[in-house]
Design a protein around this motif. Structure first.
Motif, PDB file in Angstrom:
ATOM      1  N   THR A  50     -51.350 125.023  63.757  1.00 27.86           N
ATOM      2  CA  THR A  50     -50.528 124.554  62.640  1.00 27.86           C
ATOM      3  C   THR A  50     -49.508 125.608  62.241  1.00 27.86           C
ATOM      4  O   THR A  50     -48.337 125.293  61.974  1.00 27.86           O
ATOM      5  CB  THR A  50     -51.408 124.199  61.436  1.00 27.86           C
ATOM      6  OG1 THR A  50     -52.352 123.194  61.809  1.00 27.86           O
ATOM      7  CG2 THR A  50     -50.561 123.688  60.275  1.00 27.86           C
ATOM      8  N   ILE A  56     -50.398 129.049  54.612  1.00 31.18           N
ATOM      9  CA  ILE A  56     -51.530 129.160  55.538  1.00 31.18           C
ATOM     10  C   ILE A  56     -51.835 130.625  55.836  1.00 31.18           C
ATOM     11  O   ILE A  56     -53.009 131.044  55.839  1.00 31.18           O
ATOM     12  CB  ILE A  56     -51.235 128.392  56.834  1.00 31.18           C
ATOM     13  CG1 ILE A  56     -51.123 126.893  56.553  1.00 31.18           C
ATOM     14  CG2 ILE A  56     -52.330 128.651  57.872  1.00 31.18           C
ATOM     15  CD1 ILE A  56     -50.750 126.073  57.764  1.00 31.18           C
ATOM     16  N   VAL A  85     -55.902 125.710  62.696  1.00 30.87           N
ATOM     17  CA  VAL A  85     -55.087 126.511  61.782  1.00 30.87           C
ATOM     18  C   VAL A  85     -54.047 127.321  62.545  1.00 30.87           C
ATOM     19  O   VAL A  85     -52.870 127.371  62.161  1.00 30.87           O
ATOM     20  CB  VAL A  85     -55.984 127.441  60.938  1.00 30.87           C
ATOM     21  CG1 VAL A  85     -55.152 128.448  60.156  1.00 30.87           C
ATOM     22  CG2 VAL A  85     -56.843 126.620  59.977  1.00 30.87           C
TER      23      VAL A  85
END
Length: 467
Positions: A341, A226, A338
Motif C-alpha cells: 500500500t 501509514i 501495508v
C-alpha cells in the motif's frame, strides 16, 4: 477610463483596472529587427476565456497545484536528509529554505504585477533580454524533463522491481503474479503512460488538474499516515531506531556532507516554474501570495512528518530513497499488504504529479520554438502533437536509462537553484521597473551568494564521493 488604461498600461489607473478586470496577456517577443517588443497574445477579454478559465480557479485549487508541484519524488529523500542533518537542524533547514522560497516568489509576483509579461521566461526577458528568457527556458526544460523521467523510472521500479547491487527487488506486480513478460518495465510503464498520464496531460488548462492534484496530495497524506503509524507501532513495541538530534560529526558526517542535503530540499520546495500559469487562472491574481504561503506551510508539515517518522522507523539503515526500505518481505499477510500500500500510493502520487510538471515543460518548449505562433491552448493540433512527442521522449529515455539518481542530485544543485533563487534575485538587482527597496536588494544578494556557495560545495562533495 478603459481607453486610458489601454493607452498607458503603466499608469496607476491602468494598474487598478488590471487588478480588477480581465486583462490582456503579453509576452516578450523578438521583432524582425532583433529588438524586444511587447506583443499582445490575446485580443480582448472574450478571447481570454479560450486561453484560461479565469474566474473559475480558486485559492484552494491553486494550493493543490502548488503542493502537487512541490511534493514529488523529492519526498522520498527527505528522511535521508534528516539522518544526515539530525532532527533539529533538519527542521531548521527546511523552514529556512521555505522562507527563502517565499521571498523569491514574492519577488517574481511583484515584478509580474509591475510588468507586462505573464511567464517566467518573459519576466527574465524584460530584465535581461532574449538571453535571460533563453536561460530560464533551458533550466525549466532540463529540470522538468529530468524529473518526469525519474517519475517514470520510480513507477517502473515500484510495479516491476529493479536490480541494485546484485540484489533483485521484486515489484508489486511481480510479487502478485510472478515474473511475466507483460509485467516488465517496458510494457507496464507504457500502459501507465497511455491510460493514466495521456488523458491528464491532454487537458489544456492548469486549473483542470486541480482534482487530480487534490488526489495526489491525499495519496501523499496516505503515505505519510501509514509510515507514521508503522513508526508509532514500532515505538510501542520498542523496535524503533535510535535518532540523533544533531549531526554525527564524530563518526559518519563531515561539515561538507551537510551541504549535500540542501539541493534535495531545494528541489522539494521548487515550484517557481508554475507560478505564472497558476496565477493566470486565479480570479484575483493577488490571492497567489496567500496560496503560496498556505502551500509552503502544508509542505513543511508533510516533509517534516515523513522525515521524522521515516528516520524513527529505519534509523541509520535508511536509504537515499526510503521506498527501498519498504521493499522487503513481511512475516504476515497484513505486513505485506501495508508495504504494498505504501509503495502503490507513492507510485500513484507520482503519476498524478506528472501532468503538473509536464504542463510547464510543454509551455516553455512551445514558447521557445513557436514564439510567433498563436497561444498553444488555442492551437489544438500543435498542442496535441507537442504533448505526444514529449510523452514519447520521456517514456523512451526512462526505458533506455534505468538509473539517473546522480543526474537528479545534479539538477538540485544547478538548474533548480537557478530557477528558485539566482534568477529571482537577479531580477531584483536589475530592477528594470524601479520598485526594489534597499532591503530587497540586500536580500537578493544574500540569496544569490548562499545559493552559489551551497551548490558549489554540494557538487564538489558529490564528485569527491563518487570519485
Amino acid at each position: 477610463m478603459l481607453q486610458s488604461s489601454k493607452r498607458n498600461g503603466v499608469t496607476l489607473q491602468g494598474k487598478l483596472l488590471r487588478s480588477q478586470l480581465p486583462f490582456k496577456k503579453y509576452n516578450m517577443k523578438e521583432t524582425e529587427t532583433g529588438s524586444s517588443d511587447l506583443t499582445p497574445l490575446l485580443a480582448d477579454a472574450d478571447s481570454l476565456e479560450n486561453q484560461s478559465p479565469r474566474g473559475l480557479a480558486s485559492v484552494s485549487g491553486a494550493v493543490f497545484n502548488i503542493c502537487t508541484t512541490m511534493v514529488g519524488a523529492g519526498i522520498m529523500s527527505i528522511p535521508a536528509t534528516v539522518k544526515v542533518l539530525g532532527i533539529i537542524p533538519g527542521f531548521a533547514v527546511m523552514f529556512m529554505i521555505a522562507v527563502l522560497v517565499d521571498i523569491t516568489v514574492e519577488f517574481l509576483l511583484r515584478y509580474t504585477q509591475s510588468g507586462k509579461s505573464t511567464t517566467y521566461a518573459g519576466l527574465m526577458a524584460e530584465s535581461f533580454g532574449s538571453l535571460g528568457s533563453l536561460a530560464v527556458q533551458i533550466c525549466v526544460m532540463v529540470t522538468n524533463l529530468g524529473c518526469l523521467i525519474i517519475y517514470l523510472i520510480i513507477i517502473g521500479d515500484v510495479l516491476c522491481g529493479n536490480e541494485s547491487g546484485g540484489t533483485l527487488h521484486l515489484g508489486v506486480l511481480q510479487e502478485w503474479f510472478g515474473i511475466q513478460w507483460w509485467n516488465s518495465p517496458a510494457y507496464v510503464i507504457l500502459f501507465v503512460v497511455l491510460f493514466v498520464m495521456l488523458p491528464l496531460v491532454l487537458l489544456p488548462h492548469m486549473n483542470s488538474l486541480r482534482h487530480s492534484s487534490a488526489i495526489s496530495i491525499l495519496l501523499a497524506v496516505v503515505f505519510i499516515a501509514i509510515s507514521s503509524a508503522m513508526a508509532i507501532y514500532a515505538f510501542w513495541k520498542g523496535k524503533t531506531q535510535n535518532m540523533r538530534l544533531l549531526p554525527d560529526f564524530a563518526n559518519q558526517v563531515s561539515i561538507f556532507d551537510l551541504f549535500t542535503t540542501v539541493p534535495v530540499l531545494v528541489t522539494g520546495f521548487g515550484f517557481h516554474v508554475n507560478i505564472h500559469p497558476i496565477r493566470s487562472e486565479l480570479s484575483r491574481p493577488s490571492d497567489m501570495s496567500y496560496a503560496v504561503r498556505i502551500s509552503l506551510a502544508i509542505c513543511i508539515a508533510i516533509y517534516f512528518s515523513i522525515g521524522f517518522f521515516g528516520y524513527m522507523l529505519f534509523g541509520e539503515s535508511i536509504m537515499s530513497d526510503i521506498l527501498v526500505n519498504f521493499d522487503q518481505n513481511s512475516d504476515s499477510a497484513i505486513g505485506q499488504l501495508v508495504n504494498n500500500t505504501v509503495r502503490l500510493s507513492y507510485a500513484m502520487h507520482l503519476a498524478l504529479v506528472f501532468p503538473v510538471i509536464n504542463f510547464s515543460l510543454r509551455t516553455n518548449i512551445d514558447e521557445l520554438l513557436f514564439a510567433k505562433k498563436p497561444v498553444l491552448a488555442k492551437d489544438k493540433s500543435r498542442f496535441t502533437i507537442l504533448t505526444c512527442l514529449l510523452l514519447a521522449l520521456t517514456y523512451t529515455i526512462a526505458i533506455v536509462i534505468p538509473n539517473i539518481w546522480y543526474f537528479f542530485q545534479f539538477l538540485g544543485s544547478t538548474t533548480v537553484v537557478c530557477l528558485s533563487f539566482i534568477f529571482p534575485g537577479a531580477i531584483v538587482l536589475r530592477d528594470v521597473h524601479g520598485i526594489s527597496r534597499r532591503k530587497d536588494k540586500v536580500m537578493a544578494i544574500l540569496v544569490i551568494i548562499m545559493a552559489i556557495l551551497t551548490s558549489m560545495i554540494a557538487i564538489a562533495t558529490n564528485l569527491w564521493t563518487v570519485g
